[in-house]
Design a protein around this motif. Structure first.
Motif, PDB file in Angstrom:
ATOM      1  N   ARG A  82       0.819  -1.249   0.012  1.00 46.08           N
ATOM      2  CA  ARG A  82       0.119   0.088   0.135  1.00 46.08           C
ATOM      3  C   ARG A  82       0.755   1.228   0.039  1.00 46.08           C
ATOM      4  NH1 ARG A  82      -5.449  -1.032   3.529  1.00 46.08           N
ATOM      5  NH2 ARG A  82      -6.550   0.394   2.186  1.00 46.08           N
ATOM      6  N   ASN A  83       2.173   1.216   0.369  1.00 49.80           N
ATOM      7  CA  ASN A  83       2.900   2.447   0.813  1.00 49.80           C
ATOM      8  C   ASN A  83       3.661   2.142  -0.722  1.00 49.80           C
ATOM      9  OD1 ASN A  83       2.012   3.007   3.293  1.00 49.80           O
ATOM     10  ND2 ASN A  83       3.497   1.356   4.180  1.00 49.80           N
ATOM     11  N   LEU A  84       3.783   1.411  -1.540  1.00 54.00           N
ATOM     12  CA  LEU A  84       4.520   1.790  -2.616  1.00 54.00           C
ATOM     13  C   LEU A  84       4.113   2.318  -3.895  1.00 54.00           C
ATOM     14  CD1 LEU A  84       6.260  -1.972  -2.202  1.00 54.00           C
ATOM     15  CD2 LEU A  84       7.009   0.273  -1.351  1.00 54.00           C
ATOM     16  N   LYS A  85       4.447   3.339  -4.181  1.00 55.34           N
ATOM     17  CA  LYS A  85       4.025   4.017  -5.544  1.00 55.34           C
ATOM     18  C   LYS A  85       5.002   4.102  -6.666  1.00 55.34           C
ATOM     19  CE  LYS A  85      -0.327   4.809  -3.724  1.00 55.34           C
ATOM     20  NZ  LYS A  85      -0.217   3.716  -2.979  1.00 55.34           N
ATOM     21  N   LEU A 145      12.660   0.209  -4.700  1.00 57.32           N
ATOM     22  CA  LEU A 145      12.254  -0.543  -3.448  1.00 57.32           C
ATOM     23  C   LEU A 145      13.627  -0.356  -2.539  1.00 57.32           C
ATOM     24  CD1 LEU A 145      11.231  -3.913  -4.807  1.00 57.32           C
ATOM     25  CD2 LEU A 145       9.831  -2.210  -3.660  1.00 57.32           C
ATOM     26  N   HIS A 146      14.725  -0.452  -3.042  1.00 51.78           N
ATOM     27  CA  HIS A 146      15.872  -0.647  -2.177  1.00 51.78           C
ATOM     28  C   HIS A 146      16.465   1.107  -1.581  1.00 51.78           C
ATOM     29  CE1 HIS A 146      17.561  -4.286  -4.806  1.00 51.78           C
ATOM     30  NE2 HIS A 146      16.443  -4.283  -3.768  1.00 51.78           N
ATOM     31  N   THR A 147      15.747   2.008  -2.133  1.00 49.66           N
ATOM     32  CA  THR A 147      15.971   3.281  -1.861  1.00 49.66           C
ATOM     33  C   THR A 147      14.882   3.658  -0.934  1.00 49.66           C
ATOM     34  OG1 THR A 147      15.459   4.373  -3.829  1.00 49.66           O
ATOM     35  CG2 THR A 147      17.628   4.065  -3.440  1.00 49.66           C
ATOM     36  N   HIS A 148      13.906   3.065  -1.014  1.00 41.75           N
ATOM     37  CA  HIS A 148      12.501   3.321  -0.003  1.00 41.75           C
ATOM     38  C   HIS A 148      12.894   3.268   1.443  1.00 41.75           C
ATOM     39  CE1 HIS A 148       8.591   2.361   1.704  1.00 41.75           C
ATOM     40  NE2 HIS A 148       8.071   3.162   0.606  1.00 41.75           N
ATOM     41  N   GLU A 149      12.204   4.168   2.156  1.00 45.44           N
ATOM     42  CA  GLU A 149      12.351   4.217   3.833  1.00 45.44           C
ATOM     43  C   GLU A 149      11.303   3.620   4.250  1.00 45.44           C
ATOM     44  OE1 GLU A 149      14.741   5.135   5.696  1.00 45.44           O
ATOM     45  OE2 GLU A 149      16.112   5.574   3.935  1.00 45.44           O
ATOM     46  N   PRO A 150      11.599   2.449   5.050  1.00 42.16           N
ATOM     47  CA  PRO A 150      12.611   1.589   4.967  1.00 42.16           C
ATOM     48  C   PRO A 150      12.838   0.932   3.757  1.00 42.16           C
ATOM     49  CG  PRO A 150      10.932   0.579   6.033  1.00 42.16           C
ATOM     50  CD  PRO A 150      10.089   1.884   5.692  1.00 42.16           C
ATOM     51  N   CYS A 151      14.134   0.457   3.375  1.00 39.16           N
ATOM     52  CA  CYS A 151      14.648  -0.193   2.377  1.00 39.16           C
ATOM     53  C   CYS A 151      13.613  -1.738   2.102  1.00 39.16           C
ATOM     54  CB  CYS A 151      16.061  -0.513   2.660  1.00 39.16           C
ATOM     55  SG  CYS A 151      16.652  -1.864   1.499  1.00 39.16           S
ATOM     56  N   VAL A 152      13.283  -1.708   1.152  1.00 39.57           N
ATOM     57  CA  VAL A 152      12.509  -3.111   0.920  1.00 39.57           C
ATOM     58  C   VAL A 152      13.288  -4.140  -0.086  1.00 39.57           C
ATOM     59  CG1 VAL A 152      10.486  -3.990  -0.166  1.00 39.57           C
ATOM     60  CG2 VAL A 152      10.261  -1.896   0.944  1.00 39.57           C
TER      61      VAL A 152
END
Length: 304
Positions: A82-85, A145-152
């Motif tokens: 839900r948080n990933l756009k 994904l990898h630079t998302h906070e937190p990293c995914v």
């Protein structure tokens, strides 16, 4: 239950096509199965409000009996999604738990041509330019994904978890069922995934987001050769032995282009030497390659 019933002016034949509806009545599920995995089944569905086809992901919670850990992991997948756009990540629209049927349901974006593995098998004559366009979009999704906070960390990237809108050449990463959201130290500690695509350090239960880069390298290998990595191995134990010893899959011998082989090797390097998704996007391998998102960026930017 009133919201689930068909409206008076709705064609009764249309309403009968739906096997099931969500509690709001907005989404209807058809009987057609789009895919199924160890944990969930994915059905074709329809968003009546937007008039678009969607995917209805259904997880039978009884499969996990009293395994609260697994159920919590499934919930965390959904919360995470839900948080990933991002254009290169499958979007999540709606989620709910059906207590009566003991299922967890979530509605996601659907790609018209299914997963990349099936699409590639169907279309055997594909140029290296097209494969690079797909690869670039997978890397853009990983970079997000990898630079998302937190990293995914996806943890189960393979060609059956990457989806494509074949009519426009748009590629999206999906099925984040094993994704791990990790904190500041960017390391996680559980062994999950598809053996042929798993980085050696994943077996040691101490790894970072760079495992996804290794898996991406194996995805590219499969895209180029049309062969599942380590298909020469009869069982998981033999795959494990080769992976942990650093023995490359035999499919590598089928990659005739030295530039492609060198690029895949970069992705399969030892963890410390493995480039990030951001590094790979800047690699000369992609010089002159514009993918779907690049070609359409002007259209979107020019709206204002």
């Amino acid at each position: 239950m009133g919201s689930v019933m068909a409206d008076q002016d709705e064609d009764p034949l249309d309403s009968e096509q739906f096997i099931e509806r969500d509690p709001t009545g907005r989404y209807g599920r058809y009987g057609e199965l789009l895919g199924s995995g160890a944990v969930k089944k994915v059905y074709r569905a329809f968003d009546q409000e937007e008039g678009i086809e969607v995917a209805w992901n259904q997880v039978k919670l009884r499969n996990f009996c009293d395994d609260e850990t697994m159920i919590n992991r499934l919930y965390s997948e959904v919360r995470l999604l839900r948080n990933l756009k991002n254009k290169n990540i499958i979007a999540l629209y709606h989620v709910w738990r059906d207590k009566e049927k003991n299922t967890l349901n979530f509605i996601t974006e659907v790609c018209t041509s299914g997963n990349l593995r099936e699409y590639r098998k169907k279309h055997k004559q594909v140029s290296m330019k097209a494969l690079k366009k797909w690869s670039r979009q997978i890397l853009k999704g990983l970079d997000y994904l990898h630079t998302h906070e937190p990293c995914v960390i996806h943890r189960d990237l393979n060609c059956s978890n990457v989806f494509i809108n074949g009519n426009i050449g748009q590629v999206k990463i999906g099925d984040l069922g094993l994704a791990a959201s990790v904190g500041k130290n960017h390391s996680a500690h559980s062994v999950l995934g598809t053996p042929e695509f798993m980085a050696p350090e994943l077996y040691e239960e101490n790894y970072t987001e760079s495992i996804d880069i290794y898996s991406f390298g194996m995805c590219l290998l499969e895209m180029v050769t049309l062969e599942l990595p380590y298909s020469e191995c009869e069982n998981i134990a033999k795959i494990y032995k080769k992976v942990t010893s650093g023995v490359r899959p035999e499919a590598m011998n089928k990659v005739k282009d030295p530039e492609v082989q060198a690029f895949i090797e970069k992705c399969l390097a030892q963890p410390r030497a493995r480039p990030s998704a951001s590094d790979l996007l800047k690699d000369p391998f992609f010089d002159g390659i514009l993918d779907y998102d690049d070609e359409n960026a002007d259209d979107e930017d020019g709206v204002n």
